[in-house]
Design a protein around this motif. Sequence first.
Motif, PDB file in Angstrom:
ATOM      1  N   ARG A  86      48.581 -28.349 107.904  1.00 31.35           N
ATOM      2  CA  ARG A  86      49.909 -28.512 107.323  1.00 31.35           C
ATOM      3  C   ARG A  86      50.151 -29.950 106.862  1.00 31.35           C
ATOM      4  O   ARG A  86      49.576 -30.882 107.397  1.00 31.35           O
ATOM      5  N   VAL A  87      51.068 -30.082 105.908  1.00 31.74           N
ATOM      6  CA  VAL A  87      51.619 -31.386 105.565  1.00 31.74           C
ATOM      7  C   VAL A  87      52.734 -31.672 106.562  1.00 31.74           C
ATOM      8  O   VAL A  87      53.640 -30.859 106.732  1.00 31.74           O
ATOM      9  N   ILE A  88      52.678 -32.809 107.248  1.00 34.25           N
ATOM     10  CA  ILE A  88      53.694 -33.112 108.251  1.00 34.25           C
ATOM     11  C   ILE A  88      54.523 -34.346 107.910  1.00 34.25           C
ATOM     12  O   ILE A  88      55.554 -34.589 108.538  1.00 34.25           O
ATOM     13  N   SER A  89      54.109 -35.119 106.915  1.00 33.17           N
ATOM     14  CA  SER A  89      54.871 -36.301 106.519  1.00 33.17           C
ATOM     15  C   SER A  89      54.335 -36.841 105.210  1.00 33.17           C
ATOM     16  O   SER A  89      53.195 -36.581 104.827  1.00 33.17           O
ATOM     17  N   ALA A 127      36.773 -31.347 106.098  1.00 32.78           N
ATOM     18  CA  ALA A 127      36.650 -31.851 107.469  1.00 32.78           C
ATOM     19  C   ALA A 127      37.863 -31.466 108.309  1.00 32.78           C
ATOM     20  O   ALA A 127      37.729 -31.106 109.488  1.00 32.78           O
ATOM     21  N   LEU A 128      39.044 -31.512 107.702  1.00 30.25           N
ATOM     22  CA  LEU A 128      40.264 -31.163 108.440  1.00 30.25           C
ATOM     23  C   LEU A 128      40.290 -29.673 108.763  1.00 30.25           C
ATOM     24  O   LEU A 128      40.599 -29.277 109.890  1.00 30.25           O
ATOM     25  N   SER A 129      39.939 -28.854 107.792  1.00 33.76           N
ATOM     26  CA  SER A 129      40.006 -27.401 107.998  1.00 33.76           C
ATOM     27  C   SER A 129      38.951 -26.904 108.970  1.00 33.76           C
ATOM     28  O   SER A 129      39.123 -25.859 109.608  1.00 33.76           O
ATOM     29  N   THR A 130      37.848 -27.655 109.097  1.00 34.08           N
ATOM     30  CA  THR A 130      36.785 -27.271 110.031  1.00 34.08           C
ATOM     31  C   THR A 130      36.875 -28.050 111.349  1.00 34.08           C
ATOM     32  O   THR A 130      35.928 -28.040 112.137  1.00 34.08           O
ATOM     33  N   GLU A 131      37.994 -28.740 111.540  1.00 31.99           N
ATOM     34  CA  GLU A 131      38.313 -29.440 112.800  1.00 31.99           C
ATOM     35  C   GLU A 131      37.345 -30.584 113.127  1.00 31.99           C
ATOM     36  O   GLU A 131      37.190 -30.964 114.283  1.00 31.99           O
ATOM     37  N   GLN A 132      36.730 -31.150 112.092  1.00 34.52           N
ATOM     38  CA  GLN A 132      35.932 -32.356 112.292  1.00 34.52           C
ATOM     39  C   GLN A 132      36.829 -33.569 112.461  1.00 34.52           C
ATOM     40  O   GLN A 132      36.438 -34.569 113.052  1.00 34.52           O
ATOM     41  N   ILE A 133      38.031 -33.493 111.880  1.00 34.48           N
ATOM     42  CA  ILE A 133      39.082 -34.465 112.126  1.00 34.48           C
ATOM     43  C   ILE A 133      40.346 -33.697 112.482  1.00 34.48           C
ATOM     44  O   ILE A 133      40.457 -32.496 112.197  1.00 34.48           O
ATOM     45  N   ASP A 134      41.292 -34.388 113.105  1.00 32.70           N
ATOM     46  CA  ASP A 134      42.506 -33.726 113.586  1.00 32.70           C
ATOM     47  C   ASP A 134      43.699 -33.955 112.679  1.00 32.70           C
ATOM     48  O   ASP A 134      44.548 -33.084 112.504  1.00 32.70           O
ATOM     49  N   THR A 166      49.809 -39.864  98.673  1.00 29.54           N
ATOM     50  CA  THR A 166      49.232 -39.915 100.015  1.00 29.54           C
ATOM     51  C   THR A 166      50.182 -39.222 100.981  1.00 29.54           C
ATOM     52  O   THR A 166      51.327 -39.645 101.149  1.00 29.54           O
ATOM     53  N   ILE A 167      49.717 -38.145 101.591  1.00 28.73           N
ATOM     54  CA  ILE A 167      50.517 -37.397 102.559  1.00 28.73           C
ATOM     55  C   ILE A 167      49.780 -37.365 103.888  1.00 28.73           C
ATOM     56  O   ILE A 167      48.573 -37.561 103.953  1.00 28.73           O
ATOM     57  N   MET A 168      50.522 -37.134 104.954  1.00 23.08           N
ATOM     58  CA  MET A 168      49.918 -36.990 106.276  1.00 23.08           C
ATOM     59  C   MET A 168      49.802 -35.505 106.598  1.00 23.08           C
ATOM     60  O   MET A 168      50.773 -34.752 106.474  1.00 23.08           O
ATOM     61  N   VAL A 169      48.593 -35.099 106.982  1.00 21.68           N
ATOM     62  CA  VAL A 169      48.336 -33.694 107.291  1.00 21.68           C
ATOM     63  C   VAL A 169      47.671 -33.584 108.659  1.00 21.68           C
ATOM     64  O   VAL A 169      47.046 -34.525 109.137  1.00 21.68           O
ATOM     65  N   ALA A 170      47.813 -32.420 109.278  1.00 22.54           N
ATOM     66  CA  ALA A 170      47.178 -32.172 110.576  1.00 22.54           C
ATOM     67  C   ALA A 170      46.768 -30.715 110.644  1.00 22.54           C
ATOM     68  O   ALA A 170      47.436 -29.839 110.075  1.00 22.54           O
ATOM     69  N   ASN A 171      45.639 -30.430 111.327  1.00 23.59           N
ATOM     70  CA  ASN A 171      45.225 -29.030 111.419  1.00 23.59           C
ATOM     71  C   ASN A 171      46.030 -28.300 112.492  1.00 23.59           C
ATOM     72  O   ASN A 171      46.628 -28.914 113.390  1.00 23.59           O
ATOM     73  N   GLY A 220      46.588 -32.674  95.945  1.00 20.67           N
ATOM     74  CA  GLY A 220      45.741 -31.820  95.119  1.00 20.67           C
ATOM     75  C   GLY A 220      44.657 -31.111  95.896  1.00 20.67           C
ATOM     76  O   GLY A 220      44.676 -29.874  96.041  1.00 20.67           O
ATOM     77  N   PRO A 221      43.682 -31.839  96.435  1.00 23.25           N
ATOM     78  CA  PRO A 221      42.590 -31.176  97.154  1.00 23.25           C
ATOM     79  C   PRO A 221      43.031 -30.494  98.443  1.00 23.25           C
ATOM     80  O   PRO A 221      42.460 -29.479  98.832  1.00 23.25           O
ATOM     81  N   SER A 222      44.050 -31.034  99.089  1.00 22.59           N
ATOM     82  CA  SER A 222      44.495 -30.407 100.335  1.00 22.59           C
ATOM     83  C   SER A 222      45.179 -29.071 100.066  1.00 22.59           C
ATOM     84  O   SER A 222      45.003 -28.109 100.827  1.00 22.59           O
ATOM     85  N   THR A 223      45.920 -28.979  98.966  1.00 22.31           N
ATOM     86  CA  THR A 223      46.529 -27.698  98.594  1.00 22.31           C
ATOM     87  C   THR A 223      45.449 -26.675  98.254  1.00 22.31           C
ATOM     88  O   THR A 223      45.516 -25.509  98.672  1.00 22.31           O
ATOM     89  N   ASN A 224      44.441 -27.115  97.499  1.00 20.82           N
ATOM     90  CA  ASN A 224      43.346 -26.210  97.139  1.00 20.82           C
ATOM     91  C   ASN A 224      42.672 -25.639  98.377  1.00 20.82           C
ATOM     92  O   ASN A 224      42.370 -24.445  98.454  1.00 20.82           O
ATOM     93  N   GLN A 225      42.433 -26.512  99.371  1.00 23.51           N
ATOM     94  CA  GLN A 225      41.773 -26.074 100.604  1.00 23.51           C
ATOM     95  C   GLN A 225      42.684 -25.203 101.439  1.00 23.51           C
ATOM     96  O   GLN A 225      42.243 -24.208 102.035  1.00 23.51           O
ATOM     97  N   PHE A 226      43.969 -25.535 101.479  1.00 24.93           N
ATOM     98  CA  PHE A 226      44.913 -24.752 102.289  1.00 24.93           C
ATOM     99  C   PHE A 226      44.972 -23.303 101.827  1.00 24.93           C
ATOM    100  O   PHE A 226      45.022 -22.384 102.657  1.00 24.93           O
TER     101      PHE A 226
END
Length: 343
Positions: free
Chosen positions: A108-111, A81-88, A227-232, A95-101
């Motif tokens: 990006r991871v921002i915090s 959802a983040l990579s397809t801009e369904q969420i901001d 738990t990390i904070m990420v943003a597209n 784990g899953p966010s690195t795989n998708q990145f």
Amino acid sequence: MKKLSLFLSALLLSTTVLAGCSSGDDNAADGQTTVKIGIFKNVTHAAGYVALDQGYFQKQFGDDVKIEVQGFDNGSDFSTALSTEQIDIGFVGPGPSTNQFVKSKNFRVISGSNNGGAVLVAGKDSGVNSVQDLKGKTVAIPTKGSTNEISLRLLLEENGLKVTTDDTGVQIIARAPADTLLAMRQGEVDATLIPEPWGTQMAKEGIGKILVDWDQIPPNNGNYPLTIMVANDKFLKEHRDLAKKAIAANIQGIEFIKANPEAAYTSINNQLKQLSGKGLDVEQIKAALAHCNLTSDVSVEAIEQMAQVSIDAGYIKGIKKEELDLKPFVDLTLLEEVKKEAK
């Protein structure tokens, strides 16, 4: 902390009216900006819950920003959802966010937000009394490639066990936490490595026991980003200031929980009810939160270690471990700015 609080207060007063929308078609007729925040239905996302319930996000963003919250059951759906801009922007595991990145390279991871908070639970009648007893058993994780699966694989490796599809090793299956809870009640799985509050709930119900507590889960004995904070990238490019304010709201949530734990339990429960339709006993939230280390800091080394496990497991394809470069993925520039401006 006093200086940080003064900075955060200043941010509240300095909210700028921003036109446009991070998600294009969601731009309201009056020019209102919509920020779509993603979050899990887990106590490990407590800082985000409190920031939402106490109105920190809204106060930071200002009245000209509309917030939409979307709940997720797993990191794979969130990261897609983040990579397809369904969420901001939002909260997820590394784990899953690195795989998708590695595939999309557009967020990006921002915090940081929380380190640790997952436990290994063995079923009451499973016969599992140690990690070694998992040989020939079935262990559930929330989703394939999740941070919890990576921790499980590291734990098994530390104990000389292999992941297999037969009884010569440990079989791993993916089930949503709510489904795992039901499976544990019915004795359909032998154990689970699962984020809070699910482990605490299983222990309280008597259907399982915590076999490996959160501060013994690898890597770093629980001191790893869960738990990390990420943003597209689109949101970061168009609304950099709002991204900084989101980080500030996350920090406010962390500080509130540490300073006002009793009130925080209520806030967390409020958000759990909204996202999942039901809340938890306050004592369960209290016990679950005791298994978390809330922090905005991020261990890049731990994320890199987990990414290497993902490569070995086949979740990150087309790249060798020695070629892995996560510097573009973990970008803590905005976090550093927020902390610096707070001094």
